[in-house]
Design a protein around this motif. Structure first.
Motif, PDB file in Angstrom:
ATOM      1  N   THR A 119       2.129  -2.690  -8.064  1.00 14.59           N
ATOM      2  CA  THR A 119       3.206  -2.456  -7.096  1.00 14.59           C
ATOM      3  C   THR A 119       4.417  -1.823  -7.780  1.00 14.59           C
ATOM      4  N   ASP A 122      -1.880  -4.826   0.410  1.00 13.72           N
ATOM      5  CA  ASP A 122      -1.627  -6.065  -0.327  1.00 13.72           C
ATOM      6  C   ASP A 122      -1.301  -7.166   0.670  1.00 13.72           C
ATOM      7  N   ARG A 129      -0.333 -11.436  -0.525  1.00 13.08           N
ATOM      8  CA  ARG A 129       0.941 -11.947  -1.041  1.00 13.08           C
ATOM      9  C   ARG A 129       2.100 -11.304  -0.280  1.00 13.08           C
ATOM     10  N   ALA A 183       4.757  -9.633  -2.189  1.00  6.70           N
ATOM     11  CA  ALA A 183       4.445  -8.316  -2.741  1.00  6.70           C
ATOM     12  C   ALA A 183       4.718  -7.232  -1.720  1.00  6.70           C
ATOM     13  N   ASP A 240      -0.995   1.132  -2.324  1.00 10.81           N
ATOM     14  CA  ASP A 240      -1.011  -0.051  -3.182  1.00 10.81           C
ATOM     15  C   ASP A 240      -2.099  -0.992  -2.657  1.00 10.81           C
TER      16      ASP A 240
HETATM   17 MG   LIG Z   1       1.213  -5.980  -6.218  1.00 10.12          MG
END
Ligand SMILES: [Mg+2]
Ligand SMILES: Nc1nc2c(ncn2[C@@H]2O[C@H](COP(=O)(O)OP(=O)(O)O)[C@@H](O)[C@H]2O)c(=O)[nH]1
Length: 381
Positions: free
Chosen positions: A199, A223, A226, A229, A269
């Motif tokens: 990230t 992602d 999380r 994140a 990502d």
């Molecule tokens: Mg990450």
């Protein structure tokens, strides 16, 4: 053939006489004990009568006396012949002597000693050389070991080492460094385990492209595990004022990419998946395939243990990545892992990251710079 008889006391006398008279080529045909001929002989001691012969064609050439009985021309010819023969013999004799003197010197004591000394010197020289080259090899070995390079990789490099000197080693290390010219357009995807810096690297790249290169950049994240994140990337997107999408399903991937089709580059990502979990990897692969990207980068940290890197790489083989990004160069002082990673992945390196600062701490290094880092001639920061 000339045949002659000799009356002698013993065989020694016979030999001397025959030799003087008929030459060394004469042979004894017979010998017998007799009394000397005549009346006196009856009373005298027995003597030996020796009959010797010699081939007279040979003898003729040497028999100068014969010349006296010939005509003048014959004499000259015979003389010439004899001279020729003589000089030929002399030449043969010379050659024989030359051969004698050129016999290997180890047959002669003084020369033998000299030769032994020379051999010893050579032996010392060779063992000195072997010692030196093994010392050199050891120092090279140490250098590579100190860089945390994998032993198998070191062995492979050492087989290519010719001279064992620094320059040679550097050239070999350089030969094994493969770099790619990153494709900085279309859809670029970053994959890799949790915590390696995906990230952060996406944020750095977004900053580089949008702030420095003034490109139109879009950000997508899958992602989903999380929340933190996602927020991390959203914050960067807000600061840089670039479009941002969170993708939860494969279908949403199509929509997100579609919504960013006017972007020069779309950075994707992904969630850190466990390389040991095949399900997770397969799921990730399905998301990535939907992007149709041929610009996939596996992100690995050079602080990760060698064995872990091996298993991560083998887990991520399912995702057909084309490049490798190596992060956290600032967190280590040994860089042999760069070569290890190149060996395990078989893919070139696109970027290196060297710290937490967004967007500054991302670099493309040269082969020269990387080889200097690996050989401990330089450090990051
Ligand atoms: Mg990450
Ligand atoms: N020292 C250092 N830390 C980094 C670097 N790249 C990322 N990090 C840090 O590594 C941690 C994990 O980064 P993150 O981007 O969340 O990793 P991700 O799980 O792969 O997305 C964060 O604290 C980052 O600041 C780097 O190049 N050097």
């Amino acid at each position: 053939m000339i045949i002659k008889k000799y009356l002698v006391k013993d065989m020694n006398e016979a030999m001397t006489k025959i030799k003087n008279d008929l030459g060394i080529d004469a042979v004894i045909i017979s010998s017998r004990k007799i009394r000397k001929p005549g009346i006196g002989g009856l009373l005298s001691k027995k003597v030996i009568e020796v009959t010797a012969a010699v081939d007279n064609s040979e003898k003729e050439d040497n028999d100068y006396g014969k010349i006296q009985n010939s005509t003048k021309e014959d004499s000259i010819t015979a003389l010439k012949k004899a001279m020729e023969k003589h000089s030929e013999r002399a030449k043969n004799q010379e050659q024989k002597m030359a051969l004698e003197t050129s016999k290997p010197s180890y047959f002669q004591n003084a020369k033998e000693e000299k030769l032994l000394n020379e051999m010893q010197e050579m032996k010392n020289l060779i063992s000195g050389f072997v010692k030196k080259s093994s010392e050199e090899e050891n120092s090279v070995m140490l250098k590579l070991k100190n860089s945390d390079m994998n032993e198998e990789v070191i062995k492979e490099l050492l087989t290519e080492l010719q001279d064992g000197n620094e320059e040679d080693l550097k050239n070999i290390v350089k030969k094994h460094i493969k770099l790619s010219v990153p494709k900085e357009n279309g859809v670029m995807v970053l994959v890799g385990p949790t915590g390696v810096g995906k990230t952060t690297t996406i944020a750095k790249l977004a900053g580089k492209f949008s702030l420095m290169e003034k490109k139109k950049v879009g950000l997508i994240t899958v992602d989903t595990y999380r929340i933190g994140a996602v927020e991390q990337l959203r914050t960067y997107a807000d600061i840089m004022n670039i479009p941002f999408s969170v993708v939860l399903t494969i279908k949403e991937m199509d929509q997100a990419i579609n919504s960013m089709k006017d972007c020069d580059i779309i950075l994707v990502d992904t969630t850190g998946r466990s390389s040991k979990n095949e399900m997770q990897i397969s799921e990730l692969r399905a998301f990535i395939e939907r992007t149709h990207s041929q610009n996939i980068h596996l992100v690995l940290s050079c602080t990760t243990k060698d064995n872990d890197i091996k298993s991560i790489v083998s887990g991520y083989k399912k995702i057909n990545f084309q490049n490798v990004i190596i992060t956290k160069l600032d967190e280590t002082t040994t860089y042999g892992s760069v070569i290890n990673i190149l060996k395990y992945t078989g893919k070139p390196i696109s970027y290196f990251t060297t710290g937490q600062n967004v967007p500054d701490d991302i670099k493309t290094l040269t082969v020269e710079e990387i080889s200097s880092l690996i050989l401990g001639e330089d450090t990051v920061c």
